[in-house]
Write a protein that holds these residues in place. Structure first.
Motif, PDB file in Angstrom:
ATOM      1  N   GLY A 236     -37.482   5.011  -1.547  1.00 40.05           N
ATOM      2  CA  GLY A 236     -36.157   4.928  -2.144  1.00 40.05           C
ATOM      3  C   GLY A 236     -35.884   6.133  -3.014  1.00 40.05           C
ATOM      4  N   PRO A 237     -34.635   6.299  -3.446  1.00 41.87           N
ATOM      5  CA  PRO A 237     -34.261   7.481  -4.234  1.00 41.87           C
ATOM      6  C   PRO A 237     -34.997   7.567  -5.562  1.00 41.87           C
ATOM      7  CG  PRO A 237     -32.310   6.334  -3.393  1.00 41.87           C
ATOM      8  CD  PRO A 237     -33.474   5.434  -3.148  1.00 41.87           C
ATOM      9  N   VAL A 238     -35.463   8.768  -5.875  1.00 42.75           N
ATOM     10  CA  VAL A 238     -36.066   9.072  -7.174  1.00 42.75           C
ATOM     11  C   VAL A 238     -35.522  10.423  -7.609  1.00 42.75           C
ATOM     12  CG1 VAL A 238     -38.177   9.528  -8.464  1.00 42.75           C
ATOM     13  CG2 VAL A 238     -38.176   7.782  -6.670  1.00 42.75           C
ATOM     14  N   VAL A 239     -34.852  10.445  -8.756  1.00 46.57           N
ATOM     15  CA  VAL A 239     -34.278  11.686  -9.280  1.00 46.57           C
ATOM     16  C   VAL A 239     -34.574  11.747 -10.775  1.00 46.57           C
ATOM     17  CG1 VAL A 239     -32.210  13.137  -9.430  1.00 46.57           C
ATOM     18  CG2 VAL A 239     -32.377  11.398  -7.626  1.00 46.57           C
ATOM     19  N   HIS A 240     -35.124  12.876 -11.226  1.00 49.49           N
ATOM     20  CA  HIS A 240     -35.430  13.060 -12.645  1.00 49.49           C
ATOM     21  C   HIS A 240     -34.941  14.429 -13.094  1.00 49.49           C
ATOM     22  CE1 HIS A 240     -38.058   9.554 -12.652  1.00 49.49           C
ATOM     23  NE2 HIS A 240     -38.791  10.071 -11.686  1.00 49.49           N
ATOM     24  N   LEU A 241     -34.466  14.487 -14.331  1.00 54.62           N
ATOM     25  CA  LEU A 241     -34.083  15.760 -14.939  1.00 54.62           C
ATOM     26  C   LEU A 241     -34.406  15.688 -16.421  1.00 54.62           C
ATOM     27  CD1 LEU A 241     -32.680  18.497 -14.303  1.00 54.62           C
ATOM     28  CD2 LEU A 241     -30.543  17.454 -15.092  1.00 54.62           C
ATOM     29  N   ARG A 242     -35.158  16.666 -16.920  1.00 48.02           N
ATOM     30  CA  ARG A 242     -35.479  16.707 -18.340  1.00 48.02           C
ATOM     31  C   ARG A 242     -34.245  17.059 -19.155  1.00 48.02           C
ATOM     32  NH1 ARG A 242     -40.598  16.752 -20.422  1.00 48.02           N
ATOM     33  NH2 ARG A 242     -39.323  16.178 -22.223  1.00 48.02           N
ATOM     34  N   THR A 243     -34.181  16.501 -20.346  1.00 45.53           N
ATOM     35  CA  THR A 243     -33.116  16.787 -21.305  1.00 45.53           C
ATOM     36  C   THR A 243     -33.767  17.079 -22.655  1.00 45.53           C
ATOM     37  OG1 THR A 243     -32.880  14.490 -22.082  1.00 45.53           O
ATOM     38  CG2 THR A 243     -31.614  15.128 -20.113  1.00 45.53           C
ATOM     39  N   PRO A 244     -33.041  17.684 -23.593  1.00 45.69           N
ATOM     40  CA  PRO A 244     -33.626  17.932 -24.918  1.00 45.69           C
ATOM     41  C   PRO A 244     -34.127  16.655 -25.586  1.00 45.69           C
ATOM     42  CG  PRO A 244     -31.620  19.203 -24.651  1.00 45.69           C
ATOM     43  CD  PRO A 244     -31.703  18.300 -23.453  1.00 45.69           C
ATOM     44  N   GLU A 245     -33.502  15.515 -25.274  1.00 47.95           N
ATOM     45  CA  GLU A 245     -33.893  14.235 -25.872  1.00 47.95           C
ATOM     46  C   GLU A 245     -35.009  13.540 -25.109  1.00 47.95           C
ATOM     47  OE1 GLU A 245     -30.116  15.698 -26.860  1.00 47.95           O
ATOM     48  OE2 GLU A 245     -30.700  14.909 -24.893  1.00 47.95           O
ATOM     49  N   GLY A 246     -35.214  13.924 -23.850  1.00 52.73           N
ATOM     50  CA  GLY A 246     -36.206  13.243 -23.022  1.00 52.73           C
ATOM     51  C   GLY A 246     -35.963  13.511 -21.552  1.00 52.73           C
ATOM     52  N   ARG A 247     -35.261  12.573 -20.893  1.00 52.12           N
ATOM     53  CA  ARG A 247     -34.956  12.771 -19.481  1.00 52.12           C
ATOM     54  C   ARG A 247     -33.874  11.816 -19.020  1.00 52.12           C
ATOM     55  NH1 ARG A 247     -40.013   9.850 -18.854  1.00 52.12           N
ATOM     56  NH2 ARG A 247     -39.701   7.876 -17.758  1.00 52.12           N
ATOM     57  N   LYS A 248     -33.285  12.157 -17.876  1.00 55.50           N
ATOM     58  CA  LYS A 248     -32.405  11.281 -17.116  1.00 55.50           C
ATOM     59  C   LYS A 248     -33.151  10.902 -15.849  1.00 55.50           C
ATOM     60  CE  LYS A 248     -28.328  14.059 -18.354  1.00 55.50           C
ATOM     61  NZ  LYS A 248     -27.198  14.836 -17.771  1.00 55.50           N
ATOM     62  N   SER A 249     -33.025   9.646 -15.429  1.00 59.56           N
ATOM     63  CA  SER A 249     -33.735   9.201 -14.227  1.00 59.56           C
ATOM     64  C   SER A 249     -32.887   8.233 -13.421  1.00 59.56           C
ATOM     65  CB  SER A 249     -35.046   8.497 -14.596  1.00 59.56           C
ATOM     66  OG  SER A 249     -35.947   9.378 -15.212  1.00 59.56           O
ATOM     67  N   LEU A 250     -32.918   8.414 -12.118  1.00 59.15           N
ATOM     68  CA  LEU A 250     -32.354   7.449 -11.177  1.00 59.15           C
ATOM     69  C   LEU A 250     -33.482   7.034 -10.249  1.00 59.15           C
ATOM     70  CD1 LEU A 250     -29.848   5.993  -9.937  1.00 59.15           C
ATOM     71  CD2 LEU A 250     -29.685   7.953  -8.365  1.00 59.15           C
ATOM     72  N   VAL A 251     -33.863   5.766 -10.306  1.00 60.08           N
ATOM     73  CA  VAL A 251     -34.914   5.224  -9.439  1.00 60.08           C
ATOM     74  C   VAL A 251     -34.318   4.045  -8.688  1.00 60.08           C
ATOM     75  CG1 VAL A 251     -37.212   4.218  -9.314  1.00 60.08           C
ATOM     76  CG2 VAL A 251     -36.709   5.965 -11.043  1.00 60.08           C
ATOM     77  N   GLY A 252     -34.170   4.200  -7.380  1.00 60.07           N
ATOM     78  CA  GLY A 252     -33.444   3.195  -6.617  1.00 60.07           C
ATOM     79  C   GLY A 252     -31.994   3.196  -7.039  1.00 60.07           C
ATOM     80  N   SER A 253     -31.527   2.064  -7.553  1.00 60.12           N
ATOM     81  CA  SER A 253     -30.148   1.975  -8.045  1.00 60.12           C
ATOM     82  C   SER A 253     -30.104   1.820  -9.563  1.00 60.12           C
ATOM     83  CB  SER A 253     -29.431   0.790  -7.386  1.00 60.12           C
ATOM     84  OG  SER A 253     -30.119  -0.426  -7.669  1.00 60.12           O
ATOM     85  N   LEU A 265     -26.616   0.132 -10.716  1.00 59.04           N
ATOM     86  CA  LEU A 265     -25.441   0.751 -10.121  1.00 59.04           C
ATOM     87  C   LEU A 265     -25.215   0.251  -8.700  1.00 59.04           C
ATOM     88  CD1 LEU A 265     -26.244   4.435 -11.175  1.00 59.04           C
ATOM     89  CD2 LEU A 265     -24.896   2.750 -12.457  1.00 59.04           C
ATOM     90  N   ASP A 266     -23.942   0.203  -8.312  1.00 61.99           N
ATOM     91  CA  ASP A 266     -23.632  -0.034  -6.907  1.00 61.99           C
ATOM     92  C   ASP A 266     -23.615   1.313  -6.184  1.00 61.99           C
ATOM     93  OD1 ASP A 266     -21.259   1.165  -7.709  1.00 61.99           O
ATOM     94  OD2 ASP A 266     -20.072  -0.673  -7.618  1.00 61.99           O
ATOM     95  N   THR A 267     -23.292   1.301  -4.901  1.00 64.08           N
ATOM     96  CA  THR A 267     -23.337   2.535  -4.117  1.00 64.08           C
ATOM     97  C   THR A 267     -22.423   3.606  -4.691  1.00 64.08           C
ATOM     98  OG1 THR A 267     -23.837   1.265  -2.124  1.00 64.08           O
ATOM     99  CG2 THR A 267     -23.004   3.507  -1.813  1.00 64.08           C
ATOM    100  N   GLU A 268     -21.226   3.197  -5.086  1.00 61.48           N
ATOM    101  CA  GLU A 268     -20.277   4.157  -5.673  1.00 61.48           C
ATOM    102  C   GLU A 268     -20.813   4.703  -6.996  1.00 61.48           C
ATOM    103  OE1 GLU A 268     -15.620   4.348  -7.250  1.00 61.48           O
ATOM    104  OE2 GLU A 268     -16.331   2.638  -6.072  1.00 61.48           O
ATOM    105  N   VAL A 273     -23.242   9.010 -10.382  1.00 58.48           N
ATOM    106  CA  VAL A 273     -24.316   9.478 -11.264  1.00 58.48           C
ATOM    107  C   VAL A 273     -24.990  10.719 -10.687  1.00 58.48           C
ATOM    108  CG1 VAL A 273     -26.676   8.921 -11.985  1.00 58.48           C
ATOM    109  CG2 VAL A 273     -24.811   7.357 -12.512  1.00 58.48           C
ATOM    110  N   LEU A 274     -25.225  10.718  -9.384  1.00 61.84           N
ATOM    111  CA  LEU A 274     -25.815  11.905  -8.757  1.00 61.84           C
ATOM    112  C   LEU A 274     -24.944  13.127  -9.001  1.00 61.84           C
ATOM    113  CD1 LEU A 274     -27.078  10.516  -5.323  1.00 61.84           C
ATOM    114  CD2 LEU A 274     -28.478  11.260  -7.251  1.00 61.84           C
TER     115      LEU A 274
END
Length: 282
Positions: A236-253, A265-268, A273-274
């Motif tokens: 399934g989808p895994v997206v991570h991006l570091r931020t000054p505070e920590g990180r943003k992550s999308l894992v699945g939905s 989140l739903d599909t939309e 978010v992506l």
């Protein structure tokens, strides 16, 4: 006539039609050239990182490059789990995806193109292979790419492709910790990348050797991990991006950002978010 002799005759005929055995030697010499090609556009890559000038190959500028990379180019497996294709590790393929299309990638892509940039900028750097042991106490095969960079007599572990578990800094190979708690432990062929947790405990993340790898060494792992039915990158989808505070992550939905509650989140919502949080348009 045996199958082996049949194949030998076919090989001889093919060699004769193609200009002799020199053709096959030439093909072997050139089949990997695209993996070692120069960057198509260094400034475009720097712009992608939010930088205008890279500066000289110093430790300070290496840290600046790493921080820019992990905060601008996300770790993501969308090509593998949604598009069901194997990432192209040629320099042109990586540049097109990460810079031109403004996508992210996984370690073989992110660390691969970053290595090309460091070479272009004059750094003394070589790739290294690593085994992820964060959740695997028994190390498996080499399944991660990083790099080691030598500056002023010291060596530094550099990684811009380890998902959510990334340092903002190059990590000294002599054991000195980074400001965010990462350090290298061990000697010789058994090195561990470690992180000190907020509770004082130590977590081992990677097992690696300082021995130089070659870019083409990662082609089999890239293919296997993108296609094996049991690969977690296909789950399934895994997206991570570091931020000054920590990180943003999308894992699945599920989307989560450091300091904020998670959201389903739903599909939309996933598509939004992506686009808005990671700059990814499929």
């Amino acid at each position: 006539m045996t199958l082996l002799s049949d194949l030998f005759i076919i090989f001889q005929q093919a060699a004769a039609e193609c200009g002799g055995l020199q053709f096959f030697q030439k093909a072997g010499d050139t089949m990997y050239e695209a993996y070692y090609a120069p960057l198509p556009d260094r400034q475009a890559y720097l712009n992608r990182l939010g930088l205008t000038e890279p500066g000289a190959p110093t430790l300070e500028n290496l840290q600046r490059l790493i921080t820019a990379h992990v905060t601008h180019v996300p770790f993501e497996n969308l090509q593998i789990c949604l598009q069901n294709t194997v990432p192209d590790l040629t320099v042109e393929g990586l540049f097109h995806k990460l810079v031109t299309k403004k996508r992210g990638g996984w370690c073989f892509e992110l660390c691969g193109l970053f290595y090309s940039l460091l070479l272009e900028l004059g750094y003394d750097v070589h790739p290294v292979g690593a085994r992820v042991i964060l959740r695997h106490p028994d190390p498996g095969p080499v399944d991660h790419r990083a790099a080691v960079c030598a500056i002023d007599g010291r060596r530094w572990f550099c990684d811009v492709g380890f998902g959510a578990t990334l340092s903002f800094y190059p990590v000294a190979m002599d054991g000195e910790p980074t400001p965010d708690g990462y350090f290298v432990e061990g000697q010789g062929d058994d090195r561990f990348l470690c992180r000190r947790e907020t509770d004082g405990s130590v977590k081992k993340l990677l097992l690696f050797s300082e021995h130089p790898a070659r870019t083409v060494d990662f082609i089999p792992a890239n293919f296997y991990m993108a296609t094996a039915p049991g690969s977690h990158f296909r789950a399934g989808p895994v997206v991570h991006l570091r931020t000054p505070e920590g990180r943003k992550s999308l894992v699945g939905s599920t989307y989560q950002e450091t300091g904020r509650p998670s959201a389903e989140l739903d599909t939309e919502g996933v598509t939004q978010v992506l686009r808005d949080e990671f700059g990814i348009v499929l």
